[in-house]
Structure formats: structure tokens, C-alpha cells
Write an enzyme that holds these catalytic residues in place. Sequence first.
Site, mmCIF file in Angstrom:
data_model
loop_
_atom_site.group_PDB
_atom_site.id
_atom_site.type_symbol
_atom_site.label_atom_id
_atom_site.label_comp_id
_atom_site.label_asym_id
_atom_site.label_seq_id
_atom_site.Cartn_x
_atom_site.Cartn_y
_atom_site.Cartn_z
ATOM 1 N N ASP A 90 0.823 -1.210 0.000
ATOM 2 C CA ASP A 90 0.000 0.000 0.000
ATOM 3 C C ASP A 90 0.862 1.269 0.000
ATOM 4 O O ASP A 90 1.963 1.286 0.558
ATOM 5 C CB ASP A 90 -0.916 -0.010 1.230
ATOM 6 C CG ASP A 90 -2.049 0.992 1.106
ATOM 7 O OD1 ASP A 90 -2.406 1.356 -0.042
ATOM 8 O OD2 ASP A 90 -2.574 1.429 2.148
ATOM 9 N N HIS A 129 2.334 3.810 -8.942
ATOM 10 C CA HIS A 129 2.122 2.381 -9.219
ATOM 11 C C HIS A 129 3.305 1.809 -9.995
ATOM 12 O O HIS A 129 3.763 0.702 -9.739
ATOM 13 C CB HIS A 129 0.833 2.169 -10.020
ATOM 14 C CG HIS A 129 -0.418 2.481 -9.234
ATOM 15 N ND1 HIS A 129 -0.656 1.938 -7.994
ATOM 16 C CD2 HIS A 129 -1.479 3.286 -9.493
ATOM 17 C CE1 HIS A 129 -1.812 2.388 -7.529
ATOM 18 N NE2 HIS A 129 -2.332 3.213 -8.419
ATOM 19 N N LEU A 169 10.106 -20.766 -5.748
ATOM 20 C CA LEU A 169 9.254 -19.824 -5.002
ATOM 21 C C LEU A 169 7.888 -19.788 -5.670
ATOM 22 O O LEU A 169 7.791 -19.725 -6.897
ATOM 23 C CB LEU A 169 9.871 -18.416 -5.047
ATOM 24 C CG LEU A 169 8.975 -17.257 -4.589
ATOM 25 C CD1 LEU A 169 8.730 -17.317 -3.089
ATOM 26 C CD2 LEU A 169 9.602 -15.903 -4.941
HETATM 27 C C1 IPE Z 1 -5.393 -2.629 -0.142
HETATM 28 O O1 IPE Z 1 -5.066 -1.294 -0.323
HETATM 29 C C2 IPE Z 1 -5.386 -3.328 -1.467
HETATM 30 C C3 IPE Z 1 -4.104 -3.450 -2.125
HETATM 31 C C4 IPE Z 1 -2.952 -3.091 -1.667
HETATM 32 C C5 IPE Z 1 -4.148 -4.061 -3.405
HETATM 33 P P1 IPE Z 1 -6.182 -0.164 -0.449
HETATM 34 O O2 IPE Z 1 -5.486 1.103 -0.588
HETATM 35 O O3 IPE Z 1 -7.154 -0.531 -1.498
HETATM 36 O O4 IPE Z 1 -6.903 -0.284 0.961
HETATM 37 P P2 IPE Z 1 -7.920 0.721 1.660
HETATM 38 O O5 IPE Z 1 -9.075 0.925 0.730
HETATM 39 O O6 IPE Z 1 -7.193 1.993 1.898
HETATM 40 O O7 IPE Z 1 -8.291 0.042 2.920
HETATM 41 C C1 IPE Z 2 -1.774 0.162 -3.320
HETATM 42 O O1 IPE Z 2 -1.474 1.498 -3.378
HETATM 43 C C2 IPE Z 2 -1.899 -0.432 -4.689
HETATM 44 C C3 IPE Z 2 -3.281 -0.726 -5.093
HETATM 45 C C4 IPE Z 2 -4.333 -0.699 -4.335
HETATM 46 C C5 IPE Z 2 -3.466 -1.065 -6.473
HETATM 47 P P1 IPE Z 2 -2.626 2.587 -3.369
HETATM 48 O O2 IPE Z 2 -2.997 2.883 -4.773
HETATM 49 O O3 IPE Z 2 -3.740 2.167 -2.488
HETATM 50 O O4 IPE Z 2 -1.867 3.823 -2.763
HETATM 51 P P2 IPE Z 2 -2.441 4.849 -1.717
HETATM 52 O O5 IPE Z 2 -2.829 4.072 -0.502
HETATM 53 O O6 IPE Z 2 -3.608 5.514 -2.356
HETATM 54 O O7 IPE Z 2 -1.308 5.760 -1.466
HETATM 55 MG MG MG Z 3 -4.105 2.472 -0.482
#
Ligand code: IPE
Ligand code: IPE
Ligand code: MG
Length: 224
Positions: A12, A29, A122
Site C-alpha cells: 500500500d 504504481h 518460489l
Molecule cells: C489494499 O489497499 C489493497 C491493495 C494493496 C491491493 P487499499 O489502498 O485498497 O486499501 P484501503 O481501501 O485503503 O483500505
Molecule cells: C496500493 O497502493 C496499490 C493498489 C491498491 C493497487 P494505493 O494505490 O492504495 O496507494 P495509496 O494508498 O492511495 O497511497
Molecule cells: Mg491504499
Amino acid sequence: MNSIKHVAIIMDGNGRWGTKHKKSRNLGHKEGLKTVEKVIKATIKNKIKYLTLYAFSTENWKRPKKEINFLFNLLETFLKSKISDLNKQKIKLKIIGKKRFPKKINSLLYKSEKDTFKNKKLQINLALNYGSKSELAYSFNQIIKNKKKANEKNISKYLFTQNIPDPDLLIRTGDTQRLSNFLLWQIAYSEIFFEKKLWPDFNEKDYYKIIKKYKNIKRNFGNI
Ligand code: IPE
Ligand code: IPE
Ligand code: MG
């Protein structure tokens, strides 16, 4: 010292990384993918057999279409350019989550799984369109359909993670302390590490630090 078979990661913080650097969320990303590669290498170095990466949740469909498209294009490019390399490194790729994507993505996912199926170094479980609640509902429905008993063994058996040991540790980067519908059943006894750094800033050193901490935890499993 505790051994490690399985590490699960909620990657995240990509979007915030992009914004923080006065760029787009999408650039975050792209940058996050570099961390994925670093972490895969470090996982192999540590002789860990399973790595589960949360890449796209069932809730992530709520995001703007532009971001979703970018993510799936990134996945497509990554798999197309890296799958033979993953294969050479003896990595097996498994998708956990329902494969409900455009046809070209679905076929690429099936092909990547098939091409790497026999690899044993892995196993990477890539969680895509993954949601733990929907996975559990699916498992219960399979149990009903097959007229089986809803005991712990059978519930585990019908999850996407069947035959995979439960994660020993769960890492979530991005300074957020929640599970966001990830592996709720499987992490019943995992050691959980919340990491302040955003995913693109996370590196091998941070990973090793967590592994070292994990190895010295007294794991009780209810015992004393
Ligand atoms: C969780 O992250 C999902 C992934 C890392 C793929 P999110 O950014 O979607 O989670 P929330 O919505 O903040 O809880
Ligand atoms: C996690 O990073 C990746 C995905 C959910 C695809 P985020 O896109 O949720 O990044 P933040 O949390 O908004 O910074
Ligand atoms: Mg996020």
C-alpha cells in the site's frame, strides 16, 4: 528461531508516493513495481517458499477507470516482459482472486500460470480481484455443493490458497493499520508488521529488518 515458509504483503502507498513527489498516482504504481522485483529477489535469497502479494482488491473497482486501466496495463506489460525471466528463476505464479477481467488479461493470466506451473523455487500468489469475504463465501458454497461438513479443514480446502501454508508474517506498508479484506481466515495466527514507508520506498533492508524481528518472536499458538 522461527522459520518462514510464507510471507504475505499488502503493498500500500503507491498513489500517495506519486502525489508526494508532485507526480501522478499512476507514476507511484509504476515505481511500486520496482519494489515488487526487489522483494521477490530478497524472498528467494531468504529461501522463503511462498510470497503472497495483494495487487488489486475486490473493492479497488471503485477507483477511477483511468487508474484501473493503468494498473491492468502495467500488469500486462509486466507479465509479458517478465514471465520468461520468472520461469528461468523457477518461480511459480498463481493468481488468487476471481479471474473476471477482459479476455486478453484473463488469457495472459492463465498462460502465465500454466507456463510456470512446475516451478518449485518460489510460489508467488498474486492477489487480483481478491477479497477475503468473497473467497470465504465461495468456500462455504463449495462445501454445501459437495455435501461436505463445514469444518476448518474443508473451509481451508476450498479457499484459493488451498495447499498453501498460512502466512507466517503479514506486512502492510503505507502507514495504515487495517487488513482491507485480505486473507482474513489465513492470517489467524500470522505475525503482523505495519510499516510506515510507502510501498515504492520499501526496500530490501526494511524487509530484512522485519524478517529478523519475526524470527525472534515467541510464537505461542495458544500455548505458553
Ligand atoms: C489494499 O489497499 C489493497 C491493495 C494493496 C491491493 P487499499 O489502498 O485498497 O486499501 P484501503 O481501501 O485503503 O483500505
Ligand atoms: C496500493 O497502493 C496499490 C493498489 C491498491 C493497487 P494505493 O494505490 O492504495 O496507494 P495509496 O494508498 O492511495 O497511497
Ligand atoms: Mg491504499
